[in-house]
Design an enzyme around this catalytic site. Structure first.
Site, PDB file in Angstrom:
ATOM      1  N   ASP A 340       1.022  -1.157  -0.035  1.00 40.55           N
ATOM      2  CA  ASP A 340      -0.329  -0.099  -0.229  1.00 40.55           C
ATOM      3  C   ASP A 340       1.078   1.236   0.137  1.00 40.55           C
ATOM      4  OD1 ASP A 340      -2.452   1.784   0.024  1.00 40.55           O
ATOM      5  OD2 ASP A 340      -2.626   1.503   2.272  1.00 40.55           O
ATOM      6  N   ARG A 576      -1.827  17.040  -3.747  1.00 36.54           N
ATOM      7  CA  ARG A 576      -3.179  18.249  -4.296  1.00 36.54           C
ATOM      8  C   ARG A 576      -2.746  19.365  -3.588  1.00 36.54           C
ATOM      9  NH1 ARG A 576      -7.116  17.142   1.444  1.00 36.54           N
ATOM     10  NH2 ARG A 576      -8.902  17.498   0.189  1.00 36.54           N
ATOM     11  N   THR A 640      -3.034   0.590  -4.394  1.00 39.86           N
ATOM     12  CA  THR A 640      -2.620   2.160  -3.478  1.00 39.86           C
ATOM     13  C   THR A 640      -4.220   2.333  -4.381  1.00 39.86           C
ATOM     14  OG1 THR A 640      -2.865   5.117  -3.205  1.00 39.86           O
ATOM     15  CG2 THR A 640      -1.548   3.819  -4.758  1.00 39.86           C
ATOM     16  N   GLY A 641      -5.514   2.949  -3.523  1.00 40.69           N
ATOM     17  CA  GLY A 641      -6.409   3.286  -3.463  1.00 40.69           C
ATOM     18  C   GLY A 641      -6.250   5.158  -4.462  1.00 40.69           C
ATOM     19  N   ASP A 642      -5.714   5.854  -3.657  1.00 40.50           N
ATOM     20  CA  ASP A 642      -5.075   6.740  -4.733  1.00 40.50           C
ATOM     21  C   ASP A 642      -4.902   6.994  -6.080  1.00 40.50           C
ATOM     22  OD1 ASP A 642      -4.710   9.365  -4.145  1.00 40.50           O
ATOM     23  OD2 ASP A 642      -2.842   9.243  -2.977  1.00 40.50           O
ATOM     24  N   ARG A 713      -6.204   3.149  -7.950  1.00 40.01           N
ATOM     25  CA  ARG A 713      -7.559   2.965  -7.238  1.00 40.01           C
ATOM     26  C   ARG A 713      -8.493   1.951  -7.336  1.00 40.01           C
ATOM     27  NH1 ARG A 713      -9.169   7.689  -5.078  1.00 40.01           N
ATOM     28  NH2 ARG A 713     -11.702   7.038  -5.785  1.00 40.01           N
ATOM     29  N   LYS A 719      -6.787  -6.329  -5.642  1.00 41.32           N
ATOM     30  CA  LYS A 719      -5.718  -6.909  -5.354  1.00 41.32           C
ATOM     31  C   LYS A 719      -5.547  -8.395  -5.324  1.00 41.32           C
ATOM     32  CE  LYS A 719      -5.588  -2.868  -1.927  1.00 41.32           C
ATOM     33  NZ  LYS A 719      -5.577  -2.656  -0.716  1.00 41.32           N
ATOM     34  N   ASP A 738      -4.032  -2.543   6.074  1.00 40.11           N
ATOM     35  CA  ASP A 738      -4.736  -2.270   6.367  1.00 40.11           C
ATOM     36  C   ASP A 738      -5.717  -1.697   6.750  1.00 40.11           C
ATOM     37  OD1 ASP A 738      -4.746   0.185   4.986  1.00 40.11           O
ATOM     38  OD2 ASP A 738      -3.626   1.805   6.572  1.00 40.11           O
ATOM     39  N   ASN A 741     -10.696  -3.693   3.442  1.00 34.89           N
ATOM     40  CA  ASN A 741     -11.203  -3.943   1.763  1.00 34.89           C
ATOM     41  C   ASN A 741      -9.283  -5.183   1.481  1.00 34.89           C
ATOM     42  OD1 ASN A 741      -9.287  -2.079   2.432  1.00 34.89           O
ATOM     43  ND2 ASN A 741      -8.591  -0.865   0.269  1.00 34.89           N
TER      44      ASN A 741
END
Length: 1057
Positions: A340, A576, A640-642, A713, A719, A738, A741
């Site tokens: 992650d 950001r 990553t979910g970013d 995303r 995964k 962590d 999900n």
């Protein structure tokens, strides 16, 4: 569709997911009225159809089953048989030792496994106990377990969402979905439908998911999925589907070796009986039993378990908690790490690192922690040096004063100095109160005052902590670095500013503002902060130049167009971007109570100030750790979910993606130095979104020349799909996670690694290892330890079994010696066999278990997935060393009896001592010393399976393993005591002390060491490397080499002058 309502076939339509339905379609599909909710009777009917809203299955296994699994393996069964034999022969010491071995091994394995498998319990605990719903037109509080599809659910700040629901109304509503989607920041929700049916879970912001937490606002939603049909329920299903009960290669190797040794023991017993023509006297029976016990390495199970247990303790000190011992084996053969981003590779805290102002350009901000220490710097052009075009500069005649004067003129240069004819390069200037422009000062004031966060220093721990929104904390730290933090600006004694009122952040308009007054100038300002597109829409001008009076009027469309290139540049670096603006209040506004004004009327006619860039910086140790993985031939993938841009930027900074010299990072993350020319090896770049990867079939994924290095995303299914793809390429995968999900992927991976600080209980229970510091570098340390453990177990097994082979060869060949009556003369008595086994078996093997890590251990590629303990080379080692020691030992028996003696073996020497048996007893003493000391020295041989052990360099490291040295010395002393203690030698062990025979023993040991070195030399010349690297692993190791050269080159260049 989850709801099975009553509708005729003529009304059938194309099914859409709920995030694509508008509110009317959702209500119609779930057959419920918004104003009344479900009737109580209908809710009860649906509860029987869909079942309770709870996680099902996956209970904790019973303690009896765990205990049975620990005892039900072949080696333990063999040890139980050995215990029975020991009791029958009244060998109480041997029986006690074996019972202790079984007890120790069983206890360690039982308690390790008993702490596992609590996943479903943890999932249940995450649910909220009650929920507020609309039933039959009345607001009711019901147990969350009774929620059904169609329930109208009311949510407010602090609630845990009871079930997946489609949002109908939201009022400044945010939820924390980090445990489900991996998003680090709370998600602002809305109600508008989307057209994309396949959009990632984290982008479906018109839905609220079970077990997530409401952080702000309130909302109303309609439940569409409960229990195992919810998103968290789907994760629970995957957890139950995954199975890690298969035996590991090491366990299979030990089982196979146990069968082989059992067969050899049985055959050996039959040989003993056969040689004695099946005339089984007490001495023959005891000799056969002693030989069988000598064949079985009873300490093997205890040694393996002890080595692993000690490693667990070592890793705990290194901040990695091992929950299952088998994970240590897999660690050493890992080929892929799926990591992650947030908190593992990065610091999990937002930091402002860049600002941009019109006409002034970019500013860089140093310092990556919460401590307000750092500098704001800007690159400025040096003034041109007037020089005729045909002039020749004689540097040797230039005076020192001329140089100093030029330097002083540069230091006095203003920040916005520039020249079209600049030929002198650039200079980095630190921004401070003396040279700060009024525009930049206004930007810093806006960052500090339009801000509700605080940073405080903990006097006890010495650490700085932030209170409030992570983004606002980053801005507050930035302002504090300039001594312009909110406490300084608003202090009662010498502060200039007072905050009069606040318009809080609203997720629907993505901005906030405050009204402030300057107590010295009576200046009233409105300061605005937020998303760029929402700030720009409020602006009619932009602040230009060094003084506050330089303002350029501009329409929002043109302003946005002028900002887009700079925003894109910052976004490419993973930042950001926020915007800041301000305006002066009119006289009427200064007199009015601004807290009662509508913000739509206040946030207008703003002056745009500038952009600020914020990101979650990488940990300083992440890049070296990734390079260490490449050195070891381990591929690192970021899941990553970013967003893709942010993920790719961080991946470049930590080394997962390699960039060449043409890439321009503006020097923000790499200082102001250019990359070394060596750093040209590519690792892709391959960046994909989860949607792109999920659309590929397994065949298309397998056809890719290289799997993506970054997937953004990410969803739980993505995964798992990546892990399965790596498995199809024969990879051994470690997965970090962590959130809830991450639990399925942690289970499907060969080694699941959970975060101890930020991880959920579900993730921790699904993992084999927990990192107490959430640090990627700890994973690399754990892999190094895993490799050490496997190597040490291999060494220990080699010395144990080669010792058993030596005893077996010596004792079987000794059956050829006959006395005057034609009876077999044993080269060692049964008790001497057991004593020798006790001295030479477990102690040196355990000492090898604590052997330190060799410096080259990370230079080797990972072991093959199917590689067990006993490779062909290790089997050859055990056979060669065992046969050599055994042959040399029995040769010494012959030398003492026949070579230097008269060959008279008397009679009945197996029963007791007599003067006639003195020669046989001295020969037994010689065999006992040779066999014992030879196996003890073999332990040193096993420190390096191929490398020379008896050269000058290694002799200097002879005392490095103090436990091994102590074991060899104590074994030697006990061997001597056994030879010379009266009564013990002749009556118990049936041997006697030796004198000149020591010369034979020492010469024999020297011959053994010479043969060992010749054997190792032949292996180094004739055999391939112990572990062969694949093409991919060789490429990764080249990347490490190139980066090492680049770092070395940069260091040399830095210190060149």
């Amino acid at each position: 569709m989850l709801f099975k309502g009553k509708r005729s076939s003529k009304n059938a339509r194309v099914v859409k997911p709920y995030h694509c339905m508008d509110i009317d379609q959702t209500l119609q599909d779930l057959d419920v009225g918004l104003g009344t909710g479900l009737p109580t009777s209908e809710a009860e009917r649906r509860l029987t159809v869909y079942g309770a809203n709870e996680m099902r299955g996956g209970g904790r296994p019973s303690a009896f089953k765990i205990l049975f699994r620990q005892l039900a393996n072949l080696m333990v069964i063999i040890l139980f048989a050995a215990i029975v034999v020991a009791f029958v022969t009244k060998d109480w010491i041997e029986a006690g030792v074996l019972i202790g071995v079984i007890g120790f091994n069983t206890a360690v394995g039982f308690f390790q496994e008993f702490k596992a498998e609590k996943t479903m319990d943890s999932l249940r605990k995450m649910s909220s106990p009650t929920s507020r719903v609309l039933r039959s037109g009345q607001l009711a509080v019901i147990p969350t377990i009774d929620l059904v599809p169609g329930d109208v659910l009311y949510l407010e700040s602090g609630d845990v969402v009871g079930a997946d629901c489609r949002l109908l109304e939201v009022f400044n509503f945010d939820t924390d979905e980090a445990l489900l989607t991996g998003e680090a920041l709370p998600i602002s929700k809305q109600t508008e439908p989307f057209e994309d049916a396949e959009m990632p879970l984290g982008d479906r912001i018109n839905l609220a998911f079970a077990s997530t937490t409401v952080t702000k606002g309130r909302a109303k939603g309609i439940v569409y999925a409960t229990g195992m049909s919810s998103e968290v329920g789907k994760i629970a299903k995957k957890l139950m589907e995954s199975d890690k009960s298969k035996k590991t290669p090491m366990q299979k190797s030990l089982d196979k070796m146990a069968w082989i040794l059992l067969a050899i023991a049985i055959v050996s017993v039959l040989i003993v009986f056969g040689v004695n023509k099946f005339k089984i006297s007490t001495e023959v029976l005891l000799y056969a039993i002693g030989l069988a016990i000598a064949t079985i390495p009873e300490g093997l199970v205890a040694v393996v378990t002890l080595i692993m247990s000690l490693s667990v303790h070592t890793l705990a000190k290194k901040r990695a908690l091992v929950r299952q011992l088998v994970a240590l084996e897999s660690l050493g053969s890992i080929t892929n790490i799926c990591s992650d981003k947030t908190g593992t590779l990065t610091q999990a805290r937002m930091v402002m690192v860049r600002a941009w102002l019109p006409e002034e350009g970019f500013f860089n901000v140093s310092g990556l922690g919460l401590e307000p220490v750092g500098e704001v710097t800007k690159k400025v052009k040096l003034p041109p040096i007037p020089c005729p075009t045909n002039a020749v500069v004689n540097f040797s005649s230039a005076s020192l004063e001329d140089t100093k004067e030029a330097t002083r003129s540069i230091e006095k240069m203003p920040l916005n100095a520039s020249s079209d004819n600049d030929i002198s390069g650039e200079k980095t200037v630190t921004v401070d109160a003396a040279n700060m422009s009024s525009s930049f000062r206004r930007l810093a004031e806006a960052a500090a005052l339009c801000n509700m966060s605080e940073i405080k220093h903990n006097a006890e721990t010495g650490e700085w902590v932030g209170i409030g929104d992570p983004t606002e904390i980053a801005l507050q730290v930035f302002a504090s670095k300039l001594s312009m933090g909110k406490p300084q600006l608003t202090a009662k004694d010498n502060g200039e500013w007072t905050v009069l009122c606040e318009y809080p952040f609203d997720s629907s308009i993505k901005r906030m503002s405050v009204v402030v007054r300057n107590s010295k100038t009576n200046e009233h300002l409105l300061l605005l902060k937020g998303a760029t597109e929402r700030v720009v829409s409020c602006c009619i001008a932009r602040q230009d130049g060094k003084t506050s009076g330089q303002v350029t009027e501009i329409v929002p469309e043109d302003l946005q167009a002028s900002l887009d290139p700079h925003i894109e540049e910052m976004a490419r670096d993973g930042l950001r971007v926020l915007s800041l603006a301000y305006r002066h209040l009119t006289p009427n506004e200064q007199m009015a109570d601004m807290s009662k004004a509508e913000r739509e009327d206040v946030e207008v006619d703003m002056r745009f100030l500038g952009l600020v860039g914020i990101y979650d910086p990488p940990r300083p140790e992440s890049h070296p750790s990734v390079m260490e993985c490449y050195r070891a031939g381990i591929h690192v993938t970021m899941l990553t979910g970013d967003h893709p841009e942010t993920a790719a930027a961080i991946a470049r900074q930590v080394g997962i993606l390699q960039t060449d010299d043409d890439d321009d990072n503006d020097g923000m993350f790499n200082g102001n130095e250019k990359k070394a020319e060596h750093q040209i090896v590519q690792l892709g770049p391959m960046v994909m979104t989860a949607r792109e990867f999920d659309r590929l079939s397994d065949e298309e994924v397998d056809a890719l020349p290289q799997l993506p290095s970054v997937i953004a995303r990410c969803s739980p299914d993505t995964k798992v799909k990546m892990i399965q793809a790596m498995h199809r390429r024969n990879g051994i995968v470690a997965m970090t996670g962590d959130g809830v999900n991450d639990s399925p992927s942690l289970k499907f991976a060969d080694v699941g690694i959970a975060m101890g600080l930020s991880g959920s209980d579900v993730a921790k229970q699904a993992s084999e290892i927990i990192l107490t510091d959430d640090n990627f570098a700890t994973i690399v340390r754990a892999i190094r330890e895993g490799r050490r453990v496997f190597s040490n177990i291999q060494r220990s097994c080699c010395v144990l079994i080669s010792g058993n082979v030596a005893e077996l060869v010596c004792l079987l060949l000794g059956l050829a010696f006959r006395d005057k009556l034609g009876e077999t003369v044993f080269p060692l008595s049964p008790v001497a066999i057991l004593v020798n086994n006790l001295l030479t078996g477990t102690p040196p093997a355990m000492a090898l278990g604590v052997e330190k890590t060799w410096s080259t251990i990370m230079d080797e590629p990972p072991r093959a997935a199917n590689s067990g303990l006993f490779t062909w080379e290790v089997r050859g080692d055990m056979a060669f060393y065992g046969f050599t020691i055994g042959l040399l030992s029995i040769s010494n028996f012959w030398l003492v009896v026949n070579g230097f003696g008269d060959g008279d073996m008397a009679q009945h020497c197996n029963e007791g001592y007599s003067e006639e048996c003195d020669l046989v007893y001295r020969a037994r003493g010689t065999v006992f010393a040779t066999l014992t000391l030879g196996i003890l020295l073999q332990a040193y041989n096993c420190r390096r399976l191929r490398g020379p052990m008896w050269n000058l360099r290694m002799l200097k490291r002879f005392l490095e393993n103090k436990f091994l040295f102590g074991g060899v010395v104590s074994g030697t002393i006990l061997c001597i005591l056994c030879l010379y203690i009266p009564g013990l030698n002749t009556k118990v062990l049936k041997l006697s002390g030796i004198s000149w025979e020591w010369g034979i023993v020492l010469i024999t040991l020297l011959v053994f060491l010479i043969l060992s070195e010749i054997y190792k030399f032949a292996k180094r010349k004739l055999l391939k490397p112990m572990v062969s690297a694949t093409i991919e692993q060789e490429r990764l190791q080249r990347i490490w080499t190139e980066n090492t050269l680049a770092s070395t080159g940069a260091g040399l260049e830095k210190h060149k002058f």
